[in-house]
Motif scaffolding. Structure first.
Motif, PDB file in Angstrom:
ATOM      1  N   VAL A 176      25.172 -13.158 -25.691  1.00  0.00           N
ATOM      2  CA  VAL A 176      25.877 -12.498 -26.788  1.00  0.00           C
ATOM      3  C   VAL A 176      24.829 -11.944 -27.752  1.00  0.00           C
ATOM      4  O   VAL A 176      23.883 -12.639 -28.127  1.00  0.00           O
ATOM      5  N   ALA A 177      25.013 -10.674 -28.122  1.00  0.00           N
ATOM      6  CA  ALA A 177      24.122 -10.027 -29.085  1.00  0.00           C
ATOM      7  C   ALA A 177      24.972  -9.563 -30.259  1.00  0.00           C
ATOM      8  O   ALA A 177      26.116  -9.142 -30.071  1.00  0.00           O
ATOM      9  N   ALA A 178      24.423  -9.682 -31.463  1.00  0.00           N
ATOM     10  CA  ALA A 178      25.207  -9.309 -32.643  1.00  0.00           C
ATOM     11  C   ALA A 178      24.314  -8.693 -33.706  1.00  0.00           C
ATOM     12  O   ALA A 178      23.133  -9.025 -33.822  1.00  0.00           O
ATOM     13  N   THR A 179      24.898  -7.772 -34.485  1.00  0.00           N
ATOM     14  CA  THR A 179      24.248  -7.281 -35.707  1.00  0.00           C
ATOM     15  C   THR A 179      25.258  -7.390 -36.846  1.00  0.00           C
ATOM     16  O   THR A 179      26.462  -7.215 -36.639  1.00  0.00           O
ATOM     17  N   ILE A 180      24.749  -7.711 -38.023  1.00  0.00           N
ATOM     18  CA  ILE A 180      25.611  -7.883 -39.200  1.00  0.00           C
ATOM     19  C   ILE A 180      24.962  -7.203 -40.410  1.00  0.00           C
ATOM     20  O   ILE A 180      23.760  -7.357 -40.631  1.00  0.00           O
ATOM     21  N   CYS A 181      25.765  -6.471 -41.170  1.00  0.00           N
ATOM     22  CA  CYS A 181      25.341  -6.002 -42.492  1.00  0.00           C
ATOM     23  C   CYS A 181      26.148  -6.758 -43.537  1.00  0.00           C
ATOM     24  O   CYS A 181      27.358  -6.966 -43.369  1.00  0.00           O
ATOM     25  N   LEU A 213      27.776 -19.181 -27.633  1.00  0.00           N
ATOM     26  CA  LEU A 213      26.715 -18.190 -27.862  1.00  0.00           C
ATOM     27  C   LEU A 213      27.088 -17.236 -29.003  1.00  0.00           C
ATOM     28  O   LEU A 213      26.228 -16.807 -29.766  1.00  0.00           O
ATOM     29  N   THR A 214      28.381 -16.915 -29.110  1.00  0.00           N
ATOM     30  CA  THR A 214      28.819 -16.046 -30.211  1.00  0.00           C
ATOM     31  C   THR A 214      28.564 -16.739 -31.544  1.00  0.00           C
ATOM     32  O   THR A 214      28.041 -16.138 -32.493  1.00  0.00           O
TER      33      THR A 214
END
Lengths: 277, 165
Positions: free
Chosen positions: A192-197, A264-265
């Protein structure tokens, strides 16, 4: 294990390579780190291999505004070692450690991995996470439209991927990349890959992509929508488990993959939250 | 534009350990087989033939590559080095000597490939720590040593003073 017979062509221009691909059963040979083992196993028997490694100017990492343009023949190891990649897209740098092993990363290409389209490979998920554009000899395709299924892309038979364009990330974007494989360098059981602003401790823009637990890399839009504050990470992870349709295979059951995607999330979001500013 | 017919042999020329070499190969001949069977360079070992085991690892233009995942015709004009290139006129090089000292090998089947990968790592990351060394070794299957001797040997020649035994 020996491959079946094939004709070999090493053109020095894209035009000549595209023309050669109009032959029936022709296949592009880039780094060969998926194609050659498949041929050694005789899972594939193309009549003609078009080796595009002699075509100049297809391997580069170039700054473009806040973003990057990366040539399709760029090797995984070049991305792993690139300072500008580490500065602008640390998630790409981190993910490269999961791409097979050093010798494979030296030889395997980004374009090859994307066009092969293994749903458990890192690159197909990374271009989706980073909203990249895939430039080919015919057109430019948004990453979200590139995959039709496992090992199936939108590319025509005589179309070659030449460049991947990554738009710059907003300043302060946090990221996370979490992968589980049975052995170091194996394909992901799930990742799982994530980006957050963030703005005032509230998530303003969230992207979550799952790898290896679906026929294609998949954006988890329901989970993205549920992530508002730090406390909602658990709820987003629960939603992620419901958004995927994993398969069972020799390595893991569908239930286990679903469980893994939840864990993973949670980890990827927690890491991204911590890194966001 | 080079076109090579299927089923026919074609001359392939490249540099092997600093020496110009040539031989004939069908397009489908794997580089690993070309090295051993055509050129008689037996230092490179052949294990799984699908890129997993690492035994056939050599260097092309200074980077470790699997010779079983390359066709001989692909390396036309390239500079290849194999394990035969490592020893100096005085004997084993530093990494090889450390492998001997720390019992980094038993049967020796995986050793040439491991040496070629560690050689690249040492050039690119001379201060690589134990975790990084183990990460690179994960691309090589060794069934004799349990890896500890290999890690100790690598740590001996890499810069990690704290990891030394």
């Amino acid at each position: 294990m020996k491959p079946p017979a094939f004709e070999y062509l090493a053109p020095v221009s894209l035009e000549a390579a595209v023309a050669a691909l109009s032959n029936e059963d022709a296949k592009v040979l880039a780094g060969g780190q998926s194609l050659v083992p498949m041929m050694n196993f005789r899972l594939l028997a193309p009549s003609l291999l078009v080796d595009i490694s002699r075509i100049p100017d297809l391997a580069y990492i170039t700054e473009d505004g806040d973003g990057l343009r990366i040539g399709a023949m760029t090797r995984h190891h070049a991305v792993e070692m690139s300072d500008v990649v580490r500065q602008r897209f640390p998630v790409l740098h981190a993910a490269m450690a999961h791409v097979a092993h050093l010798a494979i990363r030296n030889r395997g290409t980004i374009g090859g991995s994307l066009c092969h389209g293994d749903p458990a490979a890192e690159w197909p998920g990374l271009v989706l996470l980073l909203n990249a554009q895939l430039k080919t000899t015919k057109r430019t395709i948004p990453a979200g439209d590139f995959y039709h299924g496992a090992l199936a892309t939108d590319l025509a038979d005589d179309e070659i991927l030449i460049e991947i364009q990554f738009p710059g990330l907003a300043p302060g974007t946090g990221w996370g990349f979490e992968e589980m494989a049975r052995r170091s360098g194996d394909f992901a059981l799930a990742a799982v890959a994530a980006t957050i602003c963030l703005s005032d401790d509230r998530a303003t823009e969230v992207r979550i992509v799952v790898i290896g637990a679906h026929a294609t890399p998949l954006r988890l839009t329901a989970a993205e929508g549920l992530l508002t504050d730090h406390v909602s990470i658990g709820a987003a992870a629960d939603a992620a488990m419901q958004e995927i349709s994993p398969d069972s295979d020799l390595h893991a059951s569908a239930d286990y993959r679903r469980h893994l995607v939840g864990v993973l999330t949670k980890r990827a979001l927690a890491a991204a939250w911590k890194r966001a500013a | 534009m080079r076109y090579l017919e299927a089923g026919k042999r074609h001359t392939v020329r490249f540099t092997l350990n600093g020496r110009a070499v040539e031989g004939d190969a069908e397009p489908r001949l794997l580089l690993s087989d070309f090295l051993r069977q055509t050129l008689g360079a037996f230092g490179t070992h052949v294990g799984c033939e699908h890129g997993s085991c690492g035994a056939c690892t050599i260097q092309m233009d200074g980077k470790a590559v699997r010779s079983c995942l390359l066709y001989a015709v692909q390396v036309e004009g390239k500079a290849l080095t194999t394990v035969e290139n490592l020893a100096t006129p005085d004997g084993l090089n530093e990494l090889q000597a450390a492998m001997q000292k720390h019992h980094g090998l038993q049967c020796g089947f995986c050793t040439p490939g491991i040496l070629m990968s560690l050689t690249q790592l040492r050039e690119e990351e001379p201060n690589a720590d134990e975790a990084r060394i183990r990460d690179v070794l994960s691309g090589h299957i060794c069934r004799c040593t349990g890896y500890d001797g290999i890690v100790k040997a690598a740590l001996d020649v890499f810069g990690d003073v704290f990891g030394k035994n």
